[in-house]
Design an enzyme around this catalytic site. Sequence first.
Site, short mmCIF file in Angstrom:
data_model
loop_
_atom_site.label_atom_id
_atom_site.label_comp_id
_atom_site.label_asym_id
_atom_site.label_seq_id
_atom_site.Cartn_x
_atom_site.Cartn_y
_atom_site.Cartn_z
N VAL A 1 22.46 27.02 -19.54
CA VAL A 1 23.50 26.24 -20.38
C VAL A 1 25.02 26.42 -19.59
O VAL A 1 25.69 25.49 -19.48
CB VAL A 1 23.47 26.48 -21.78
CG1 VAL A 1 24.54 25.64 -22.60
CG2 VAL A 1 22.14 25.91 -22.36
N GLY B 1 -0.56 15.56 -23.77
CA GLY B 1 -0.59 16.47 -22.74
C GLY B 1 -1.46 17.78 -23.18
O GLY B 1 -1.86 17.99 -24.27
N CYS C 1 13.71 25.71 -25.34
CA CYS C 1 14.25 25.13 -26.55
C CYS C 1 13.17 24.99 -27.60
O CYS C 1 13.18 25.50 -28.54
CB CYS C 1 14.94 23.68 -26.04
SG CYS C 1 16.32 24.06 -25.01
N LYS D 1 7.73 22.27 -16.96
CA LYS D 1 7.78 20.77 -16.72
C LYS D 1 8.38 20.61 -15.23
O LYS D 1 8.68 21.51 -14.55
CB LYS D 1 8.90 20.13 -17.76
CG LYS D 1 10.08 20.69 -17.46
CD LYS D 1 11.22 20.01 -18.57
CE LYS D 1 11.64 18.85 -18.31
NZ LYS D 1 12.76 18.06 -19.15
#
Length: 470
Positions: A11, A263, A270, A331
């Site tokens: 971040v 999935g 997060c 991901k």
Amino acid sequence: MNLTIIGSGYVGLVTGACLADIGHDVFCLDVDQAKIDVLNGGGVPIHEPGLDGIIARNRAAGRLRFSTDVEAAVAHGDVQFIAVGTPPDEDGSADLQYVLAAARNIGRHMTGFKVIVDKSTVPVGTAERVRAAIADELAKRGESPMFSVVSNPEFLKEGAAVDDFTRPDRIVIGCDDDVPGERAKELMKKLYAPFNRNHERTLYMDVRSAEFTKYAANAMLATRISFMNELANLADRFGADIESVRRGIGSDPRIGYHFLYAGCGYGGSCFPKDVEALIRTAAEHGHALQVLQAVSAVNAAQKRVLAQKIVARFGEDLTGRTFGVWGLAFKPNTDDMREASSRSLIAELLERGASVRAYDPVAQREAKRVLALDLAAHPAWLKRLAFVDDEAQAARGVDALAIVTEWKVFKSPDFAALGRLWTTPVIFDGRNLYEPAAMSELGIEYHPIGRPGSRQAIAARAPGAARANA
């Protein structure tokens, strides 16, 4: 404006680099000297598309610097962003030790008015704790400069964070309604002015509501994912196609299509952490979040779905079997292995005696590090885990291929070439990348999630098939 970013992780780096790119003078602080050395040497310690170019451009322009000098960092910024990690504690609550340490450092060194911005994802009420920590340090010094604590949560998707920051759908700012708070609001309005030129994207609210908004957003998205995974598992039971169901319900504008893909479970930094932290926060206030408790439980179970399908096909004992795994990161477009579904799958395959050939186009190095820690108590398992250099090597000589991360490179493979590599043409698809009918035509036994599968897969699920194929 002069800005300080405390914490040069995911971040902090994205925030600092993007704010420098619109002209602000940004000082990025981190206590990890090795990380700062990498950044000052021209490297970037995380994988995020487009970030390296922004950092290089703004370092060269003198608008972005990296240091471990706390005093210099506090002196530099009129606005101090706290963007340090808030890892889950043992009980699932967010660990605020790094946030509060950053606050205390600000209190030890500040000399004039400062706006302290909580950018980290923090529980409701954290701003008050940050304010108290700063006030305590100022009292020790006998100083009393004005300051204001603002909540400005991030809404960045890993793999698309630069675009999310530079083209935000909303900017949430929580400010107090006192004199310092009004002054802070004006500074934050000035800071984010370039993002509001076409239309106003900033939502102003009280601090607690801003803190809550971040958790509520991630909890909602996690809920949609677990909801679809529940339906997908049911669809598997009676032969419905969850992809058709997704299109059917997603066409309703009240529902929409986002985050409705079935999935093998969500992961990352997060959703798992924030859902658990919100559950814990609710419990501390005497309230049970029953829906989110179910969301978390469904996700934990969903990470075992691919392994369960493999066991149903090949039997409980996988000794002597070899499986290829495509995709290790949680991901695409990131190297983040936190809570990645691949970790659960690989551990179970190894525990059952199988060998694994694993490949990820970006997360290979991080996966090696994380899985070595995961499996440290089982050195014999680690000997059966091989990391290979490309997707073809991951398929070579395997009894089946498992797809865990939907990288683009996996979406249109050369199935004819794969047919010359694997021992048996079997795919367990945790991301539903392919059409079952197309797999049938190619003679591939295809096991997706919540879809009927290929003809070969349906035949393999017949009673006694696992014993016959074991």
